[in-house]
Design an enzyme around this catalytic site. Structure first.
Site, PDB file in Angstrom:
ATOM      1  N   ARG A 114       3.448   0.756   3.981  1.00  0.00           N
ATOM      2  CA  ARG A 114       4.170  -0.205   4.825  1.00  0.00           C
ATOM      3  C   ARG A 114       5.535   0.302   5.270  1.00  0.00           C
ATOM      4  O   ARG A 114       6.161  -0.272   6.147  1.00  0.00           O
ATOM      5  CB  ARG A 114       4.293  -1.544   4.066  1.00  0.00           C
ATOM      6  N   ASN A 125       5.661 -12.698  -9.079  1.00  0.00           N
ATOM      7  CA  ASN A 125       5.770 -11.620 -10.065  1.00  0.00           C
ATOM      8  C   ASN A 125       6.771 -10.568  -9.584  1.00  0.00           C
ATOM      9  O   ASN A 125       6.650 -10.066  -8.471  1.00  0.00           O
ATOM     10  CB  ASN A 125       4.367 -11.001 -10.218  1.00  0.00           C
ATOM     11  N   TYR A 161      39.919  28.098  10.976  1.00  0.00           N
ATOM     12  CA  TYR A 161      38.731  28.196  10.130  1.00  0.00           C
ATOM     13  C   TYR A 161      39.081  29.063   8.934  1.00  0.00           C
ATOM     14  O   TYR A 161      39.441  30.234   9.089  1.00  0.00           O
ATOM     15  CB  TYR A 161      37.534  28.808  10.873  1.00  0.00           C
ATOM     16  N   ALA A 210      48.776  27.919  13.666  1.00  0.00           N
ATOM     17  CA  ALA A 210      47.687  27.297  14.418  1.00  0.00           C
ATOM     18  C   ALA A 210      46.710  28.355  14.917  1.00  0.00           C
ATOM     19  O   ALA A 210      47.108  29.438  15.324  1.00  0.00           O
ATOM     20  CB  ALA A 210      48.267  26.533  15.602  1.00  0.00           C
ATOM     21  N   ALA A 212      52.087  36.633  15.660  1.00  0.00           N
ATOM     22  CA  ALA A 212      51.117  35.777  16.335  1.00  0.00           C
ATOM     23  C   ALA A 212      50.129  36.633  17.122  1.00  0.00           C
ATOM     24  O   ALA A 212      50.494  37.660  17.690  1.00  0.00           O
ATOM     25  CB  ALA A 212      51.854  34.825  17.269  1.00  0.00           C
TER      26      ALA A 212
HETATM   27  C1  UD1 Z   1       3.238  -5.336  -6.859  1.00  0.00           C
HETATM   28  C2  UD1 Z   1       2.444  -6.326  -7.720  1.00  0.00           C
HETATM   29  C3  UD1 Z   1       2.807  -7.733  -7.316  1.00  0.00           C
HETATM   30  C4  UD1 Z   1       4.306  -7.951  -7.437  1.00  0.00           C
HETATM   31  C5  UD1 Z   1       5.082  -6.901  -6.646  1.00  0.00           C
HETATM   32  C6  UD1 Z   1       6.551  -7.005  -6.971  1.00  0.00           C
HETATM   33  C7  UD1 Z   1       0.332  -5.191  -8.209  1.00  0.00           C
HETATM   34  C8  UD1 Z   1      -1.121  -5.101  -7.903  1.00  0.00           C
HETATM   35  N1  UD1 Z   1       1.028  -6.093  -7.512  1.00  0.00           N
HETATM   36  O1  UD1 Z   1       2.827  -5.482  -5.520  1.00  0.00           O
HETATM   37  O2  UD1 Z   1       2.140  -8.667  -8.163  1.00  0.00           O
HETATM   38  O3  UD1 Z   1       4.651  -9.249  -6.986  1.00  0.00           O
HETATM   39  O4  UD1 Z   1       4.645  -5.577  -7.006  1.00  0.00           O
HETATM   40  O5  UD1 Z   1       7.322  -6.141  -6.183  1.00  0.00           O
HETATM   41  O6  UD1 Z   1       0.804  -4.507  -9.075  1.00  0.00           O
HETATM   42  N2  UD1 Z   1       2.079   2.545  -7.575  1.00  0.00           N
HETATM   43  C9  UD1 Z   1       1.632   3.620  -8.317  1.00  0.00           C
HETATM   44  N3  UD1 Z   1       0.312   3.944  -8.254  1.00  0.00           N
HETATM   45  C10 UD1 Z   1      -0.573   3.241  -7.507  1.00  0.00           C
HETATM   46  C11 UD1 Z   1      -0.104   2.144  -6.750  1.00  0.00           C
HETATM   47  C12 UD1 Z   1       1.236   1.818  -6.811  1.00  0.00           C
HETATM   48  O7  UD1 Z   1       2.393   4.286  -9.020  1.00  0.00           O
HETATM   49  O8  UD1 Z   1      -1.765   3.599  -7.506  1.00  0.00           O
HETATM   50  C13 UD1 Z   1       3.528   2.213  -7.633  1.00  0.00           C
HETATM   51  C14 UD1 Z   1       4.201   2.187  -6.267  1.00  0.00           C
HETATM   52  O9  UD1 Z   1       4.725   3.477  -5.944  1.00  0.00           O
HETATM   53  C15 UD1 Z   1       5.304   1.144  -6.467  1.00  0.00           C
HETATM   54  C16 UD1 Z   1       4.746   0.227  -7.542  1.00  0.00           C
HETATM   55  O10 UD1 Z   1       3.664   0.908  -8.149  1.00  0.00           O
HETATM   56  O11 UD1 Z   1       6.515   1.722  -6.915  1.00  0.00           O
HETATM   57  C17 UD1 Z   1       4.257  -1.106  -6.970  1.00  0.00           C
HETATM   58  O12 UD1 Z   1       3.319  -0.829  -5.951  1.00  0.00           O
HETATM   59  P1  UD1 Z   1       3.366  -1.600  -4.569  1.00  0.00           P
HETATM   60  O13 UD1 Z   1       2.304  -1.058  -3.700  1.00  0.00           O
HETATM   61  O14 UD1 Z   1       4.731  -1.657  -4.039  1.00  0.00           O
HETATM   62  O15 UD1 Z   1       2.910  -3.053  -5.066  1.00  0.00           O
HETATM   63  P2  UD1 Z   1       3.227  -4.440  -4.352  1.00  0.00           P
HETATM   64  O16 UD1 Z   1       2.255  -4.667  -3.259  1.00  0.00           O
HETATM   65  O17 UD1 Z   1       4.659  -4.532  -4.041  1.00  0.00           O
HETATM   66 MG    MG Z   2       6.186  -3.158  -3.974  1.00  0.00          MG
END
Ligand code: UD1
Ligand code: MG
Length: 466
Positions: A19, A173, A370, A384, A427
């Site tokens: 996104r 969450n 410089y 200068a 100079a």
């Molecule tokens: C997630 C939560 C959601 C919460 C929100 C809060 C899940 C399924 N959903 O959604 O409930 O309200 O965060 O901000 O967890 N990441 C990995 N590996 C993966 C996928 C993601 O390391 O396979 C990491 C991403 O880089 C990120 C974090 O996990 O830093 C959260 O992932 P993101 O895709 O942002 O989840 P949200 O849709 O925000």
């Molecule tokens: Mg997120």
């Protein structure tokens, strides 16, 4: 639970961040000069000195390179295929199995504070829960998992899987959890990806825990902004704006002064002493420190530099990795970089660039010069238009200028070259050989005056010639 020694902290940063519509991995998107990841790691570090790991995947080498430089104590866990937040936790199992409890946070909540993490852990301990997580009320809950409370405890439903009724729930969450490791270990294999996104959701672990009779606690926070999840460019800008105001407010309370605080940007690793005065539109980033009583003029940008007390940095000055000693004056329109050092009460003035050089105490480089790979002694005046010709096309060569020297305007120092103490240059000189202590070097074509030449030329012009 003994807090400080047995909690591992795991930051999830492997996601693609689709996104954001960016080539850069989301965790490396910047706020006030620092990547998103910096903020979570700093909050965790100020909370406890326990082990930390970061799950990396998409463009993970960029992240691991950053961690190696800036957070070398953090372990790295690779999630080569990003199958969801729950999968990230599964992949890291070997790492977290060695602790009693694991704190898990996403890499995209830059406004999180150590206090909230601390409160979460305290609550978790007091309630002897299997999992505790932070929830908050969002005026616009869109994009977050909704918290569904019932007599059997609470669970989280992702927006894409929620019914219209569930979508209306505003308690969401934050993505920040603490788990008891034995409880987590007992359910983590049972995650399924049968949901709208075909992913292994971390929040489903809470449902599994509750089903197995474990205690799951939602710790509700009053703050909405603190848990802002950065998933889009717009949310990145929103988080940056909150962070900026928070930092400026903090330094204002500590005694720094801002003429127009809403226009000033100060990074999270910067330190401002009391009585620092910043004009409108100043930016200070990195590990910069600004000493007491120093003033910085409009449109100046400071990165990773140390400026001591009582300095005057005028308008439009750019300082990168420099150190400026007490009472020095810089600018306007100066560029100092790559380890430039300006000693006490020295002056670097208008349209001057200083690179990897030292300017001695009370010495002056007032205009249009410089100075590169040079060492300038004390009480020396640089005229200068002076240039150190430091680059011969292959390597950078040094120039050494002694104490109490007087360098005439428009002197070229063809490096490597040295000017001894108390030496002068005429100079317009092109200095190609060392000048001994106390001498005057004049290295320019001798002037020749041609009598009457101008007069003759003008009289021909008046007769219609050219
Ligand atoms: C997630 C939560 C959601 C919460 C929100 C809060 C899940 C399924 N959903 O959604 O409930 O309200 O965060 O901000 O967890 N990441 C990995 N590996 C993966 C996928 C993601 O390391 O396979 C990491 C991403 O880089 C990120 C974090 O996990 O830093 C959260 O992932 P993101 O895709 O942002 O989840 P949200 O849709 O925000
Ligand atoms: Mg997120």
């Amino acid at each position: 639970m003994e807090r400080n020694c047995i909690v591992g902290a795991l930051i999830l940063a492997a996601g693609k961040g689709v996104r954001m519509r960016s080539d850069r991995p989301k965790a490396m998107q910047k706020i006030l000069g620092e990547p998103l990841l910096y903020y979570g790691l700093t909050a965790v570090h100020s909370l406890h000195a326990g082990p930390t790991a970061v799950v990396v995947g998409h463009k993970g080498s960029l992240i691991s390179e950053y961690l190696g430089k800036s957070f070398p104590g953090s372990a790295i866990v690779w999630q080569h295929e990003q199958l969801g937040t729950g999968h990230a936790l599964q992949i890291a199992r070997e790492w977290w199995l060695s602790f009693s409890h694991v704190l898990v946070l996403p890499g995209d909540v830059p406004l999180i504070t150590p206090d909230s993490l601390s409160r979460l852990i305290d609550h978790h301990c007091a309630m002897k829960a299997a999992c505790s997580f932070i929830s908050f009320s969002a005026s616009n809950p869109s994009g977050y998992g909704r918290v569904l409370r019932s007599d059997d405890g609470c669970r989280i439903i992702e927006e894409k899987d929620a019914t219209e009724d569930q979508k209306r729930v505003t308690e969401v969450n934050s993505g920040v959890y603490v788990f008891s490791v034995p409880a987590l270990d007992s359910v983590i294999d049972f995650l399924s990806n049968e949901n709208a996104q075909g992913e292994y959701y971390l929040p489903d672990i809470l449902t599994l825990l509750a089903k197995n009779g474990h205690r799951v606690e939602a710790v509700r926070s009053d703050s909405e902004t603190e848990f802002l999840g950065v998933n889009s460019s717009r949310q990145l800008a929103e988080a940056a704006s909150c962070k900026r105001s928070e930092i400026i407010d903090g330094w204002t309370d500590a005694g720094a002064r801002f003429q127009a605080p809403e226009t000033v940007f100060v990074g999270p690793g910067v330190t401002l002493a009391s009585d620092v005065e910043l004009s409108p539109f100043v930016q200070i980033y990195g590990s910069s420190t600004i000493g007491s009583g120093t003033t910085i003029g409009s449109f100046s940008v400071v990165r990773d530099s140390v400026i001591s007390e009582g300095c005057s940095i005028l308008d439009h000055v750019v300082l990168e990795s420099c150190s400026i000693a007490t009472g020095a004056k810089i600018g306007p329109f100066a560029y100092l970089r790559d380890g430039a050092q300006v000693a006490r009460d020295a002056y670097v003035g208008k349209f001057v660039e200083v690179k990897k050089s030292t300017i001695g105490e009370r010495s002056k480089v007032p205009h249009l010069s410089y100075i590169g790979d040079a060492e300038i002694g004390e009480d020396t005046n640089i005229g200068a238009g002076t240039i150190t010709c430091n680059y011969d096309g292959i390597r950078k060569n040094p120039t050494k200028i002694g104490n109490r020297c007087f360098v005439g305007s428009d002197t070229m120092f063809v490096a490597p070259v040295e000017l001894g103490d108390d030496a002068f240059t005429g100079a317009g000189s092109v200095i190609t050989q060392d000048v001994p202590e106390g001498d005057l070097a004049v290295a320019r074509a001798k002037q020749r005056n041609i009598p009457g030449w101008g007069k003759k030329k003008n009289s021909r012009k008046n007769e219609g010639g050219n």
